[in-house]
Write a protein that holds these residues in place. Structure first.
Motif, PDB file in Angstrom:
ATOM      1  N   LEU A 685       0.842  -1.209   0.000  1.00  0.00           N
ATOM      2  CA  LEU A 685       0.000   0.000   0.000  1.00  0.00           C
ATOM      3  C   LEU A 685       0.873   1.253   0.000  1.00  0.00           C
ATOM      4  N   GLU A 686       1.906   1.221   0.828  1.00  0.00           N
ATOM      5  CA  GLU A 686       2.810   2.380   0.903  1.00  0.00           C
ATOM      6  C   GLU A 686       3.443   2.648  -0.464  1.00  0.00           C
ATOM      7  N   ARG A 687       3.943   1.571  -1.076  1.00  0.00           N
ATOM      8  CA  ARG A 687       4.605   1.730  -2.373  1.00  0.00           C
ATOM      9  C   ARG A 687       3.651   2.359  -3.386  1.00  0.00           C
ATOM     10  N   GLU A 688       2.427   1.808  -3.433  1.00  0.00           N
ATOM     11  CA  GLU A 688       1.447   2.303  -4.414  1.00  0.00           C
ATOM     12  C   GLU A 688       1.106   3.766  -4.147  1.00  0.00           C
ATOM     13  N   LEU A 689       0.911   4.068  -2.868  1.00  0.00           N
ATOM     14  CA  LEU A 689       0.513   5.446  -2.540  1.00  0.00           C
ATOM     15  C   LEU A 689       1.613   6.433  -2.884  1.00  0.00           C
ATOM     16  N   LYS A 690       2.856   5.987  -2.676  1.00  0.00           N
ATOM     17  CA  LYS A 690       3.972   6.896  -2.960  1.00  0.00           C
ATOM     18  C   LYS A 690       4.106   7.193  -4.444  1.00  0.00           C
ATOM     19  N   MET A 691       3.547   6.310  -5.252  1.00  0.00           N
ATOM     20  CA  MET A 691       3.609   6.538  -6.704  1.00  0.00           C
ATOM     21  C   MET A 691       2.590   7.588  -7.144  1.00  0.00           C
ATOM     22  N   LYS A 692       1.598   7.838  -6.299  1.00  0.00           N
ATOM     23  CA  LYS A 692       0.516   8.751  -6.722  1.00  0.00           C
ATOM     24  C   LYS A 692       0.935  10.194  -6.481  1.00  0.00           C
ATOM     25  N   GLU A 693       0.746  10.972  -7.525  1.00  0.00           N
ATOM     26  CA  GLU A 693       1.148  12.379  -7.421  1.00  0.00           C
ATOM     27  C   GLU A 693       0.331  13.156  -6.409  1.00  0.00           C
ATOM     28  N   ASN A 694      -0.953  12.764  -6.267  1.00  0.00           N
ATOM     29  CA  ASN A 694      -1.810  13.568  -5.402  1.00  0.00           C
ATOM     30  C   ASN A 694      -1.855  13.065  -3.959  1.00  0.00           C
ATOM     31  N   VAL A 695      -0.972  12.113  -3.626  1.00  0.00           N
ATOM     32  CA  VAL A 695      -0.952  11.615  -2.243  1.00  0.00           C
ATOM     33  C   VAL A 695       0.327  12.078  -1.548  1.00  0.00           C
ATOM     34  N   THR A 696       0.158  12.627  -0.364  1.00  0.00           N
ATOM     35  CA  THR A 696       1.324  13.005   0.451  1.00  0.00           C
ATOM     36  C   THR A 696       1.255  12.211   1.742  1.00  0.00           C
ATOM     37  N   ILE A 697       2.387  11.642   2.122  1.00  0.00           N
ATOM     38  CA  ILE A 697       2.423  10.917   3.400  1.00  0.00           C
ATOM     39  C   ILE A 697       3.328  11.700   4.345  1.00  0.00           C
ATOM     40  N   LYS A 698       2.765  12.135   5.446  1.00  0.00           N
ATOM     41  CA  LYS A 698       3.575  12.875   6.417  1.00  0.00           C
ATOM     42  C   LYS A 698       3.755  12.001   7.644  1.00  0.00           C
ATOM     43  N   THR A 699       4.979  11.714   7.963  1.00  0.00           N
ATOM     44  CA  THR A 699       5.204  10.906   9.161  1.00  0.00           C
ATOM     45  C   THR A 699       5.875  11.744  10.235  1.00  0.00           C
ATOM     46  N   GLY A 700       5.883  11.209  11.431  1.00  0.00           N
ATOM     47  CA  GLY A 700       6.509  11.917  12.543  1.00  0.00           C
ATOM     48  C   GLY A 700       5.812  13.241  12.790  1.00  0.00           C
ATOM     49  N   GLU A 701       4.602  13.358  12.335  1.00  0.00           N
ATOM     50  CA  GLU A 701       3.887  14.619  12.507  1.00  0.00           C
ATOM     51  C   GLU A 701       2.583  14.303  13.227  1.00  0.00           C
ATOM     52  N   LYS A 702       2.533  14.733  14.465  1.00  0.00           N
ATOM     53  CA  LYS A 702       1.391  14.369  15.293  1.00  0.00           C
ATOM     54  C   LYS A 702       0.278  15.387  15.104  1.00  0.00           C
ATOM     55  N   VAL A 703      -0.939  14.909  14.917  1.00  0.00           N
ATOM     56  CA  VAL A 703      -2.073  15.830  14.874  1.00  0.00           C
ATOM     57  C   VAL A 703      -2.418  16.179  16.308  1.00  0.00           C
ATOM     58  N   VAL A 704      -2.439  17.470  16.615  1.00  0.00           N
ATOM     59  CA  VAL A 704      -2.690  17.868  18.002  1.00  0.00           C
ATOM     60  C   VAL A 704      -4.079  18.468  18.182  1.00  0.00           C
ATOM     61  N   LYS A 705      -4.703  18.851  17.087  1.00  0.00           N
ATOM     62  CA  LYS A 705      -6.029  19.455  17.201  1.00  0.00           C
ATOM     63  C   LYS A 705      -6.771  19.302  15.867  1.00  0.00           C
ATOM     64  N   LEU A 706      -8.049  18.971  15.970  1.00  0.00           N
ATOM     65  CA  LEU A 706      -8.901  18.962  14.767  1.00  0.00           C
ATOM     66  C   LEU A 706     -10.079  19.880  15.060  1.00  0.00           C
ATOM     67  N   GLU A 707     -10.337  20.782  14.150  1.00  0.00           N
ATOM     68  CA  GLU A 707     -11.439  21.726  14.389  1.00  0.00           C
ATOM     69  C   GLU A 707     -12.425  21.645  13.233  1.00  0.00           C
ATOM     70  N   ILE A 708     -13.682  21.433  13.575  1.00  0.00           N
ATOM     71  CA  ILE A 708     -14.720  21.481  12.548  1.00  0.00           C
ATOM     72  C   ILE A 708     -15.639  22.625  12.957  1.00  0.00           C
ATOM     73  N   GLU A 709     -15.647  23.674  12.168  1.00  0.00           N
ATOM     74  CA  GLU A 709     -16.429  24.843  12.547  1.00  0.00           C
ATOM     75  C   GLU A 709     -16.974  25.486  11.283  1.00  0.00           C
ATOM     76  N   ASN A 710     -18.223  25.896  11.341  1.00  0.00           N
ATOM     77  CA  ASN A 710     -18.858  26.543  10.192  1.00  0.00           C
ATOM     78  C   ASN A 710     -18.549  25.805   8.883  1.00  0.00           C
ATOM     79  N   GLU A 711     -18.727  24.507   8.953  1.00  0.00           N
ATOM     80  CA  GLU A 711     -18.493  23.686   7.760  1.00  0.00           C
ATOM     81  C   GLU A 711     -17.075  23.806   7.208  1.00  0.00           C
ATOM     82  N   LYS A 712     -16.128  24.088   8.095  1.00  0.00           N
ATOM     83  CA  LYS A 712     -14.725  24.111   7.655  1.00  0.00           C
ATOM     84  C   LYS A 712     -13.950  23.129   8.539  1.00  0.00           C
TER      85      LYS A 712
END
Ligand code: GUN
Length: 936
Positions: A685-712
């Motif tokens: 899966l990793e190999r295939e995804l890395k071949m796709k131009e529109n896919v970015t894989i970010k590692t070592g990057e922790k999501v610390v907050k998710l905000e859903i507000e006013n449909e954003k």
């Protein structure tokens, strides 16, 4: 500055010269959209950042490094043999020429098959990247096709690479030698192919590769020099590695003064030539190398392992010869340039002690050799190697405090000391991001990989998909690793998959699409591992019947006999009017307490590592719940079955068509895995995804907050904030509950169990008292002092994963037993607990030859009674409050198995695509809560 796309703020360390290691505090490094370094500022105050950012385009991203993190240039491996990766860590008992004959040539010969190459090259390239090698100079083999395949693999990975088709037309084994004309023709074809493949990106380049003077005729060497000159491409070979080799060369070329002159005579020495080793060079040879501006790739690991000799690097540097570092896999066993730096350091200390010739190599010199020195060897000193403005951003983001880091940072440490600790103690766990030409090329997270893959199949290229993963490795608790010289495969997580049901079909479809069918290992339903499963109760193994026919002979055993009254009464037990209850209570009510406490409890340990008296029958074994509801009895239901309704039926048909023949093949199969374990799915899966131009894989990057507000929807990571059309959270739900705004109901109520997995391998293949898949231990088993859940007999279940005949077991400990404990036992304790279990239950007291302990923290979500109702409320809440911007996936919600996860990802991706295209019904990922199977 308007084209700046990425800014890195924090500590930046790079080499300016052999003596000068430049450590920049509060540095700000900016990179443009082409991956070039636009500016490098020192001592920028944090307060100044806002005004700097103001002038930048909206899509530029600031990555703020944390206190001990730093950015450094990517490593350059100037000499490595990709095909030999399969031998890495083995065969170091012989000196060079015998080693080539016995181990290396036979292995390289296998690369006449590109299928074989496909098993080695992608793994090697991805491991090099993970270890921070942003540029590598590769030897392939003599085979044109698989050499092209290596070039394609390097190109696909995003790494910078020089790839050489090896040339050998004499003094080589009969099975591994070329005809001189073919060698020349194929080399020219290869050079043209790679130049074409690179398409002017300056990432992959061909390198002409006469293996060494011993295996190349004069005619071949001359023709190769012509090709290199014609296409202006570099040359690589081996020089003066071992004394027997040198003697052989002088026998072959009696009229030429020395080994270096042999290459010079054939016009193979110039400023683009890299010669590996150069251990035993004379003064005259060094003079000649200097005159021709040839670089030496210093390969200290291999020089020591093959006992070739001690290369005097200080002398080479004093003579003004360019030097870089090489791993020389598999003469050297390590793929890491960090290892090469450490061995170069140790070798130089030996030289300093024995020769009295100057000092050992200093830290600044080691870093130079690994980065700038390498850049000089590959003539990219103006492109990579350090962070001078105008160069490409080939870099590593290092976190000395990363999870599992082998480095400890103390109060007394400062940046210089922590950097030194990384160089001498760090490893790939500290390398949390790898960039080549400004592009992130490493890692990725298992969470969401399958969802991202399905999305990438349907969404247009203009739709960008970003995977953000906190850790720096793929796979979550799926992890398959080979151990020891014999490469014994240990699974740290799930080891087998069942092909049945809709989830099984979805996995088979994925396997087909990922071209993994040739790597499948299947266990037929008639195999002992499929037929023989045991329960350990109260002090012995009890074999379970595998069919109604096998029930009769089992009746002689009390353990099975005690279940019979429960089975006989079940059809007559009145259905209860409950919405949900524990699986333990359900089984005791419908069957009897023997079945509930001594059999089902064990099964629940095997799947959920959970407590049968707490887990929900409706969520964990929904078909049993519906059998009672529709047919008034589990046994009657088992005979009649349930049918999928709505779009699940349609999906069943669609998957059946996709899977086709594979489904027929799988109808006789009980379980399956892959040659190199379940991780092969993740890697593919990793190999295939890395071949796709529109896919970015970010590692070592922790999501610390998710905000859903006013449909954003906004995602905050430790270093950046960005907006997204839709977020799919694959985090465990209790972690999501801590970072999500708005607050949603029930997220924090699903807790997960921690499992300790202890893999054991024994050299004696016949230690097991019985054959089979393994055994489970119910909660009722007395004296289970170490909280064991079960033991898998891996060597019986999947014998073909290892080349050697051994006994291999996995002991699972903990699960719900650990949830009330203040601390989990440490690895040494867990090993001894596992050994106690196999000694007491199976009589195996031997010392294992290999073992591994992994503590899989919070790995299996526990669906307690009422889970489905909670998920239903969560579904409505997400639908009504998140405006279609958030959906959830992963094991916390609607199934924990690989099959469930893949199926749910597939369905969710379909719904997300539909939502993006039509914005009709808000997608949540929990639509499954409204699906109820129907009676047949
Ligand atoms: N270390 C090493 N030296 C060589 N000399 C010729 N071939 C090889 C090789 O594959 N490895």
């Amino acid at each position: 500055m308007s084209n700046v796309k990425q800014l890195f703020y924090g500590t930046i360390i790079h080499s300016l010269s052999l003596d000068k290691l430049h450590i920049i505090k509060n540095g700000l490094l900016s990179v443009d959209g082409d991956g070039k370094i636009v500016s490098l500022q020192e001592n920028v105050e944090a307060e100044e950042l806002d005004s700097i950012l103001e002038g930048l385009a909206e899509d530029s991203k600031l990555i703020r490094l944390s206190e001990w993190q730093f950015i450094m240039p990517g490593f350059i491996d100037t000499h490595t043999h990709a095909p030999q990766y399969a031998n890495a860590g083995t065969g170091m008992d012989l000196p060079l020429l015998e080693w080539l004959e016995k181990y290396t040539f036979p292995l390289e010969h296998s690369f006449s098959s590109t299928e074989f190459a496909a098993k080695i090259y992608p793994r090697f390239v991805s491991h090099l990247l993970r270890n921070g090698t942003t540029t590598a100079v590769y030897y392939a083999t003599i085979h044109l096709e698989s050499s092209k395949y290596l070039a394609e693999t390097v190109k696909g990975s995003g790494q910078r690479g020089f790839i050489g088709k090896v040339n050998m037309d004499r003094n080589s084994p009969e099975y591994y030698v070329e005809n001189s004309n073919d060698s020349v023709l194929h080399t020219e074809e290869f050079v043209k192919y790679v130049l074409d493949l690179d398409a002017g990106e300056n990432l992959v380049q061909p390198i002409v590769t006469p293996r060494f003077a011993i295996t190349c005729t004069e005619k071949l060497m001359t023709a190769l020099a012509d090709i290199a000159a014609k296409y202006d491409v570099p040359i690589q070979s081996h020089l003066s590695e071992n004394t027997a080799e040198i003697a052989f060369v002088s026998e072959l070329f009696p009229d030429i003064k020395d080994y270096t002159s042999v290459y010079d005579h054939h016009k193979l020495l110039n400023h683009k030539t890299i010669m590996a080793h150069g251990v035993h060079l004379t003064d005259d040879e060094r003079d000649l190398l200097k005159q021709r501006n040839v670089g030496i790739s210093h390969c200290p690991n291999s020089n020591l392992a093959l006992r070739s000799g001690v290369c005097k690097v200080r002398q080479l540097l004093q003579d003004g010869i360019k030097v870089g570092l090489g791993t020389d896999i598999s003469g050297g066993g390590s793929k890491s340039i960090l290892d090469a730096m450490r061995r170069a350091s140790a070798t130089s200390r030996v030289v300093a002690m024995t020769d009295g010739n100057g000092e050992h190599l200093k830290l600044s010199e080691l870093v130079f050799l690994a980065t700038m020195g390498g850049a000089e060897l590959v003539n990219l000193q103006d492109t990579v190697g350090n962070f001078k403005v105008g160069k490409d951003f080939d870099a590593l983001l290092i976190d000395p405090c990363a999870e599992g880091s082998p480095i400890d940072v103390f109060d007394m440490d400062d940046t210089e000391r922590v950097f030194e600790k990384f160089i001498f103690l760090g490893d790939d766990r500290n390398i949390i991001d790898v960039f080549v030409k400004g592009r992130r090329v490493s890692g990725g997270g298992i969470s969401g990989l399958s969802t991202a893959w399905y999305l990438s199949q349907s969404l247009p290229k203009s739709c960008k998909i970003t995977i953000i993963e906190a850790s720096n490795r793929l796979g979550g608790w799926i992890q398959s690793r080979r151990h020891g010289e014999q490469g014994i495969l240990f699974e740290y997580g799930p080891r087998t998959i069942r092909p049945g049901g809709l989830g099984g079909l979805a996995v088979l479809e994925l396997i087909k699409c990922l071209n993994l069918t040739p790597s499948l290992i299947t266990i037929p339903k008639t195999h002992p591992a499929a037929l023989n499963r045991y329960i350990y109760y109260p002090d012995r193994l009890n074999k379970l019947p595998h069919s109604l026919l096998s029930l009769a002979p089992s009746l002689s055993r009390a353990f099975i006999r005690k279940a019979i009254p429960g089975i006989l009464r079940e059809p007559f037990v009145k259905p209860a009017n409950t919405d949900d209850e524990s699986i333990g209570a359900f089984m005791a009510r419908r069957f009897n307490s023997h079945i509930a406490d001594n059999i089902l409890s064990a099964v629940i340990h095997g799947i959920y590592a959970g407590d049968a008296n707490q887990l929900s029958v409706r969520s964990v074994l929904p078909s049993l719940y519906y059998y009672e509801r529709y047919y008034g009895s589990v046994l009657k239901g088992l005979m009649r079955g349930l049918k999928e309704v709505g779009d699940k039926r349609e999906l069943e048909r669609e998957l059946g068509e996709c899977v086709g023949d594979l489904m027929n093949d799988m109808s006789k199969i009980s379980i399956f895995s892959f040659k190199d374990g379940i991780q092969m799915m993740v890697d593919a899966l990793e190999r295939e995804l890395k071949m796709k131009e529109n896919v970015t894989i970010k590692t070592g990057e922790k999501v610390v907050k998710l905000e859903i507000e006013n449909e954003k929807a906004k995602v905050h990571t430790e270093s950046s904030v960005f907006s997204s059309l839709h977020i799919i959270s694959t985090l465990p739900s209790d972690i999501l509950s801590h970072i999500l705004t708005p607050t949603l109901p029930h997220l924090c109520q699903t807790r997960s169990a921690t499992v300790a997995v202890v893999n054991l391998a024994y050299s004696d293949p016949s230690l097991l008292p019985v054959t089979g898949f393994g055994y489970l231990i119910p909660a009722s088993t007395p004296n289970n002092i170490y909280s064991a859940l079960g033991v898998v007999f891996d060597s019986d279940a999947l014998p073909s994963q290892d080349k050697v005949n051994i006994t291999k077991l996995t002991v699972m400990l903990g699960g719900h037993y650990y949830s009330g404990m203040n601390s989990i036992p440490n690895e040494d304790e867990l090993l001894s607990h596992a050994r106690w279990v196999v000694s007491n239950h199976l009589g195996i007291g031997e010392e294992p030859m290999l073992w591994n302990v992994s503590i899989q923290r919070a790995c299996i979500p526990q669906y307690r009674v009422g889970h489905l109702d909670r998920m239903r409320e969560l579904h409505h809440s997400i639908r009504n409050t998140c405006g279609g911007r958030l959906s959830v996936a992963g094991a916390s919600y609607l199934g924990v198995s690989v099959n469930d996860i893949v199926l749910n990802s597939r369905r969710l991706a379909g719904r997300v695509v539909e939502w993006i295209e039509r914005r009709k019904s808000n997608v949540t990922g929990l639509e499954g809560v409204e699906e109820i199977p129907a009676p047949v």
